[in-house]
Design an enzyme around this catalytic site. Structure first.
Site, mmCIF file in Angstrom:
data_model
loop_
_atom_site.group_PDB
_atom_site.id
_atom_site.type_symbol
_atom_site.label_atom_id
_atom_site.label_comp_id
_atom_site.label_asym_id
_atom_site.label_seq_id
_atom_site.Cartn_x
_atom_site.Cartn_y
_atom_site.Cartn_z
ATOM 1 N N ASP A 79 47.338 -25.348 102.872
ATOM 2 C CA ASP A 79 48.745 -25.620 103.173
ATOM 3 C C ASP A 79 49.262 -24.758 104.323
ATOM 4 O O ASP A 79 49.998 -23.804 104.133
ATOM 5 C CB ASP A 79 49.626 -25.440 101.928
ATOM 6 C CG ASP A 79 49.778 -26.741 101.180
ATOM 7 O OD1 ASP A 79 48.937 -27.641 101.381
ATOM 8 O OD2 ASP A 79 50.738 -26.886 100.408
ATOM 9 N N ARG B 270 53.980 -35.395 99.930
ATOM 10 C CA ARG B 270 53.682 -36.137 101.157
ATOM 11 C C ARG B 270 52.188 -36.108 101.453
ATOM 12 O O ARG B 270 51.763 -36.432 102.556
ATOM 13 C CB ARG B 270 54.448 -35.553 102.318
ATOM 14 C CG ARG B 270 54.206 -34.055 102.441
ATOM 15 C CD ARG B 270 54.517 -33.626 103.781
ATOM 16 N NE ARG B 270 54.670 -32.180 103.803
ATOM 17 C CZ ARG B 270 55.104 -31.535 104.841
ATOM 18 N NH1 ARG B 270 55.420 -32.213 105.913
ATOM 19 N NH2 ARG B 270 55.209 -30.239 104.831
ATOM 20 N N ASP C 267 51.809 -22.911 94.222
ATOM 21 C CA ASP C 267 51.395 -24.288 94.533
ATOM 22 C C ASP C 267 50.612 -24.331 95.839
ATOM 23 O O ASP C 267 50.070 -25.379 96.196
ATOM 24 C CB ASP C 267 52.610 -25.219 94.615
ATOM 25 C CG ASP C 267 53.659 -24.722 95.589
ATOM 26 O OD1 ASP C 267 54.154 -23.600 95.411
ATOM 27 O OD2 ASP C 267 53.975 -25.446 96.549
ATOM 28 N N GLY D 93 58.403 -37.651 102.689
ATOM 29 C CA GLY D 93 56.964 -37.892 102.590
ATOM 30 C C GLY D 93 56.231 -37.881 103.920
ATOM 31 O O GLY D 93 55.032 -38.167 103.987
ATOM 32 N N ARG E 229 45.255 -26.703 92.942
ATOM 33 C CA ARG E 229 45.954 -25.431 93.133
ATOM 34 C C ARG E 229 46.248 -24.786 91.783
ATOM 35 O O ARG E 229 46.160 -25.460 90.755
ATOM 36 C CB ARG E 229 47.318 -25.695 93.800
ATOM 37 C CG ARG E 229 47.248 -26.450 95.078
ATOM 38 C CD ARG E 229 48.083 -27.735 95.008
ATOM 39 N NE ARG E 229 47.761 -28.597 96.149
ATOM 40 C CZ ARG E 229 48.274 -28.421 97.354
ATOM 41 N NH1 ARG E 229 49.178 -27.484 97.540
ATOM 42 N NH2 ARG E 229 47.898 -29.174 98.343
#
Ligand code: AMP
Ligand code: MG
Length: 543
Positions: free
Chosen positions: A299, A122, A289, A155, A219
Site C-alpha cells: 500500500d 478500490r 490494514d 473506487g 493484511r
C-alpha cells in the site's frame, strides 16, 4: 470519449492465443466463504472473507508502463501483441477465463484507533495466477472501481499515486526490500475528482489503474475484523487457509501452527522494517490494514524517502501533528501493529503467554538484522555492541546537526580514506555533496573529522582488504533511491502526456547499487525548488 461498458467482457482468446495457457486456481475464494449478496453497493459485510465484485470498465485504457521482469515472473508472454491483448484485462475492461474477481473484507487500526470495516475499497483481485515453478500470485487492480467496501469514496485512483505505487514497489524490490510488485500502469482516459490537500480545492485529475502482484495481499486487518466481530469460526478458517496456502512449512494447521505463524510474521515484519531503516524509507501510513502477513511492504500511499537525514520526518500531511509514523518510530509501530494482530489470534489460543512468546521474535530479529545492516552500512565485518553502539549513535547525532543527505553520506563514506595519516581535506572531500547548507558551523567539520578518524581506526581493526570492504558497503548503501522529487518530475511529465520518465526511472532503479555513469543527476541532492513543493516533501492520503 465513448461510454465504457458496464461490465468487463470475456477476453477473446482467438486474438491472443499466447494467453490461453494461463491458469487461475483461485484458492482464496474456493477455500473461504464469500458474501452471498451479489449486488455491488456499499455495506457492512459479515460472515464472509470477501465479496465477489467485477471491475468497472473505463473509457479509454492506455498502457503507460509495463514491467517485463514481473511479466516473466508470472509466466506472461512479453511481446507487443500479448501486451495489447492484456491491456483491457489490466484496465478492468475484460476478464480472462478462470478469473474470479473479488474484494477482500478487512478492518484496521488507523492512527492508533480501531476503525472497524475498511476492506478493498478500490482494489479488486482478478484471480490467483499459477506461475512457473509452482508459485501463485494474486493479480490485483488498484483503482478498478467501487466495491462494497468503498464507503464514501469512488473506487478510483489518480495517475500521480498510481505512478508512485508502480515506481516505488519496483524500486524497493531492486533495493532488496520485501515488497509487493507491479506489472502495469494503465491510464483510464477518465478524470477523477480529488481534493489533494483537503482544503476544498478539488480538481479533476487523470485516472489510472495499477496491476499489483503478490503471493497474497492478506493484511493484519483481515484477521482483526473477524476477531472484532467474534466470528471465530471464520477466523480459524482464515488462519488455517493462510498456513496451508502461504506457510506450508509451519506444518498442519492448528494451535501450534497458529503460534508459529505469528512468530514467522513477526520475524518477517522485523526484517522488512530493518530494510526500511537501512534505505531511509518512510511508509507514512502504517495502519494495521496496511501490514502484510507476508512481511511485504504494501500500500504505497504518502510514503517518502529521507533526503535530509531527519529521524522525526514523516511525508504524510495527515500525520504531521502526532508524527506517529515518522521514520524513527517505524520499528516501534510495527511491533504495536503485531500486538493488534496477536490480539486478533487470542480467541484461538486462549492464553496470552504463548502469543507473547511468539511475538518476541520481532524484537530479537529486529535487533540482529538492524545491527547486521548497520555493520554493512559502516563497512564493519560484524557489529560489536561494545564498540559500535557509540560509533553509530555519534554518527546519528552528527547527521542531525546540519542538513545531511542520508543516501549520499552513506554511499560516499565508502570512498573516505581510512589511512591513519589521511589529511583533513582528503577525509572530507568524498562527502562534500552530502550537505544541504554551504556554510556549516566551524566545529561541525571538526566533529565530523574526529568521527571519520574513529571510524577509520575501527575499520582498520577489522583487517579486511579495502576493496572487499568498499564492495560490501556499496551493496548496503544504494547510490540511487526513488527520491520524492524524482517521482514527482515523472508525474508532472506524464500528466502533460509524456510517460517516458516513468520508464527511465524504472530502468534506473533496476540497479540502485551500481554507479551508472551518465545518470549522476538522479543521485544528486534534492534541489532547493523541491524543498516545499507538493509531492516532493509532503503528501496527503488523497489518492
Ligand atoms: P488507505 O489509506 O489507502 O490504506 O485506505 C484505507 C481504506 O480506504 C481502504 O479500505 C481503502 O480501500 C479505502 N479507500 C482509499 N481510497 C479509496 C477510494 N478512492 N475509493 C474507495 N475506497 C478507498
Ligand atoms: Mg490501505
Amino acid at each position: 470519449m465513448t461510454a465504457a461498458p458496464t461490465d468487463p467482457a470475456p477476453l477473446d482468446l482467438a486474438l491472443a492465443p499466447a494467453l490461453r495457457g494461463l491458469r487461475f486456481d483461485d484458492a482464496f475464494v474456493s477455500a473461504l466463504p464469500g458474501d452471498p449478496e451479489p449486488r455491488n453497493y456499499r455495506r457492512q459485510v459479515v460472515g464472509a472473507a470477501y465479496s465477489r465484485v467485477l471491475p468497472t470498465p473505463v473509457a479509454a485504457p492506455r498502457l503507460l508502463a509495463w514491467v517485463p521482469e514481473v511479466a516473466s515472473l508470472l509466466g506472461l508472454p512479453d511481446d507487443p501483441a500479448a501486451r495489447d491483448a492484456l491491456t483491457p484485462v489490466l484496465a478492468g475492461n475484460a476478464l480472462l477465463p478462470g478469473m474470479a474477481p473479488y474484494a477482500a473484507c478487512y478492518g484496521g487500526h488507523q492512527f492508533g484507533n480501531w476503525a472497524n470495516q475498511l476492506g478493498d475499497g478500490r482494489a479488486i483481485t482478478l484471480g490467483e495466477l499459477e506461475a512457473p515453478g509452482g508459485a501463485s500470485y494474486e493479480l490485483q487492480l488498484k483503482g478498478a472501481g467501487p466495491t462494497p467496501y468503498s464507503r464514501t469514496a469512488d473506487g478510483r485512483a489518480v495517475l500521480r499515486s498510481s505512478i508512485r505505487e508502480l515506481l516505488q514497489s519496483e524500486a524497493m524490490h531492486h533495493l532488496g526490500v520485501p515488497t509487493t510488485r507491479a506489472l502495469s500502469l494503465i491510464g483510464t482516459g477518465e478524470p477523477v475528482l480529488r481534493d489533494m490537500f483537503y482544503d476544498g480545492r478539488a480538481r479533476h485529475e487523470p485516472g489510472a489503474v495499477v496491476c499489483r502482484v503478490a503471493p497474497s495481499f492478506l493484511r493484519f486487518g483481515n484477521f482483526e475484523i473477524l476477531a472484532a466481530r467474534q466470528d471465530l469460526d471464520l477466523l480459524e478458517r482464515l488462519v488455517d487457509h493462510t498456513v496451508t496456502r502461504l506457510f506450508p512449512e509451519l506444518g498442519p494447521p492448528g494451535r501450534d501452527a497458529t503460534l508459529a505463524l505469528l512468530a514467522e510474521i513477526a520475524r518477517r515484519t522485523a526484517v522488512m522494517v530493518a530494510h526500511w531503516m537501512r534505505v531511509g524509507f518512510v511508509h507514512g501510513v502504517m495502519n494495521t490494514d496496511n501490514m502484510s502477513v507476508l512481511g511485504l511492504t504494501i500500500d504505497y500511499g504518502p510514503y517518502g524517502f529521507l533526503d535530509v537525514y531527519d529521524p522525526d520526518w514523516t511525508p504524510n500531511t495527515t500525520d504531521a501533528g502526532g508524527r506517529r509514523y515518522r521514520f524513527a518510530n517505524q520499528p516501534q509501530i510495527a511491533l504495536w501493529n503485531l500486538v493488534r494482530f496477536a490480539n486478533a489470534l487470542y480467541p484461538l489460543i486462549g492464553e496470552a503467554a504463548p502469543l507473547e512468546e511468539a511475538l518476541s521474535a520481532y524484537a530479537s530479529t529486529f535487533a540482529v538484522t538492524h545491527e547486521a545492516m548497520m555493520a554493512d552500512k559502516l563497512g564493519l565485518v560484524a557489529f560489536d555492541p561494545d564498540r559500535d553502539v557509540a560509533l553509530a549513535q555519534d554518527l546519528d547525532r552528527l547527521l542531525r546537526r546540519v542538513e545531511t543527505d542520508m543516501t549520499i553520506f552513506h554511499r560516499q563514506l565508502a570512498a573516505v580514506p581510512t589511512a591513519p595519516d589521511a589529511a583533513d581535506a582528503a577525509l572530507l572531500a568524498p562527502l562534500a555533496d552530502a550537505f544541504y547548507e554551504t556554510s556549516r558551523p566551524a566545529d561541525h567539520d571538526e566533529a565530523l573529522l574526529d568521527w571519520l578518524r574513529r571510524w577509520g581506526a575501527r575499520v582498520r581493526a577489522d583487517g579486511r582488504p579495502d576493496a572487499e570492504r568498499v564492495a560490501a558497503m556499496n551493496r548496503a548503501n544504494p547510490r540511487f533511491v526513488l527520491r520524492n522529487y524524482l517521482a514527482q518530475e515523472a508525474i508532472d511529465l506524464a500528466e502533460a502526456g509524456d510517460p517516458s520518465r516513468i520508464l527511465e526511472l524504472l530502468d534506473l532503479m533496476r540497479r540502485p547499487y551500481d554507479e551508472q555513469p551518465g545518470r549522476e543527476r538522479f543521485a544528486a541532492r534534492r534541489p532547493e525548488w523541491a524543498r516545499h513543493k507538493a509531492g516532493c516533501s509532503a503528501l496527503s492520503c488523497s489518492s
